[in-house]
Write a protein that holds these residues in place. Structure first.
Motif, short mmCIF file in Angstrom:
data_model
loop_
_atom_site.label_atom_id
_atom_site.label_comp_id
_atom_site.label_asym_id
_atom_site.label_seq_id
_atom_site.Cartn_x
_atom_site.Cartn_y
_atom_site.Cartn_z
N ALA A 210 0.84 -1.20 0.00
CA ALA A 210 0.00 0.00 0.00
C ALA A 210 0.87 1.26 0.00
N GLU A 211 1.97 1.22 0.73
CA GLU A 211 2.89 2.36 0.79
C GLU A 211 3.51 2.63 -0.59
N LEU A 212 3.91 1.56 -1.29
CA LEU A 212 4.48 1.71 -2.63
C LEU A 212 3.44 2.22 -3.62
N ASP A 213 2.23 1.72 -3.50
CA ASP A 213 1.16 2.14 -4.41
C ASP A 213 0.82 3.62 -4.25
N LEU A 214 1.10 4.20 -3.09
CA LEU A 214 0.77 5.60 -2.83
C LEU A 214 1.91 6.57 -3.16
N LEU A 215 3.08 6.05 -3.54
CA LEU A 215 4.20 6.93 -3.86
C LEU A 215 3.89 7.78 -5.08
N ALA A 216 4.15 9.06 -4.97
CA ALA A 216 3.91 9.99 -6.09
C ALA A 216 5.14 10.04 -6.99
N GLY A 217 4.89 10.11 -8.29
CA GLY A 217 5.97 10.22 -9.25
C GLY A 217 6.64 8.88 -9.53
N PRO A 218 7.73 8.93 -10.28
CA PRO A 218 8.42 7.69 -10.64
C PRO A 218 9.31 7.18 -9.51
N VAL A 219 9.46 5.87 -9.44
CA VAL A 219 10.32 5.22 -8.46
C VAL A 219 10.77 3.88 -9.04
N LEU A 220 12.01 3.51 -8.78
CA LEU A 220 12.53 2.21 -9.21
C LEU A 220 12.56 1.29 -8.01
N ILE A 221 11.88 0.15 -8.14
CA ILE A 221 11.87 -0.87 -7.10
C ILE A 221 12.76 -2.01 -7.58
N GLU A 222 13.67 -2.46 -6.72
CA GLU A 222 14.56 -3.57 -7.05
C GLU A 222 14.32 -4.70 -6.05
N PHE A 223 13.92 -5.86 -6.56
CA PHE A 223 13.76 -7.04 -5.72
C PHE A 223 14.96 -7.95 -5.92
N GLY A 224 15.50 -8.47 -4.83
CA GLY A 224 16.64 -9.36 -4.91
C GLY A 224 16.98 -9.94 -3.55
N ALA A 225 18.16 -10.52 -3.46
CA ALA A 225 18.64 -11.11 -2.21
C ALA A 225 20.14 -10.83 -2.11
#
Length: 106
Positions: free
Chosen positions: A15-30
């Motif tokens: 929900a927090e990510l869905d509410l971010l305004a503007g562009p954002v890069l999310i990186e999933f990893g380990a």
């Protein structure tokens, strides 16, 4: 907020990510993932041209629902969001130009 080498702590919720305004890069990893480690210099290079773009690095793995909510299956997976909507994704990037093309979508 340029390239960040550290995983988010605490991890944001969907929900927090869905509410971010503007562009954002999310990186999933380990942290132990060889593909993720190999991608770090590529990410740093590509993100150098986007110093204002937020980069959120999220540790993924079994029992972590955030990655599943984005249908992440392989690491690293890069997801470009804008105002909570996915603009594009890149799985296991092999070149900084591929990451730059993803970033340009934002």
């Amino acid at each position: 907020m340029p390239y960040t080498p550290d995983f988010a702590d605490p991890e944001p919720g969907r929900a927090e990510l869905d509410l971010l305004a503007g562009p954002v890069l999310i990186e999933f990893g380990a942290p132990w993932c060889g593909h993720c480690q190999s991608a770090q210099p590529l990410l740093a290079e590509a993100l150098a041209a986007y110093p204002a773009l937020p980069h959120i690095k999220i540790e993924d793995g079994p029992g972590r629902p955030l990655g599943r909510s984005f249908r992440v299956k392989l690491w690293p997976t890069l997801i470009m969001l804008k105002n909570g909507s996915e603009l594009g994704r890149l799985v296991r990037p092999a070149a900084s130009r591929d990451i730059a093309a993803l970033l340009a979508q934002g």
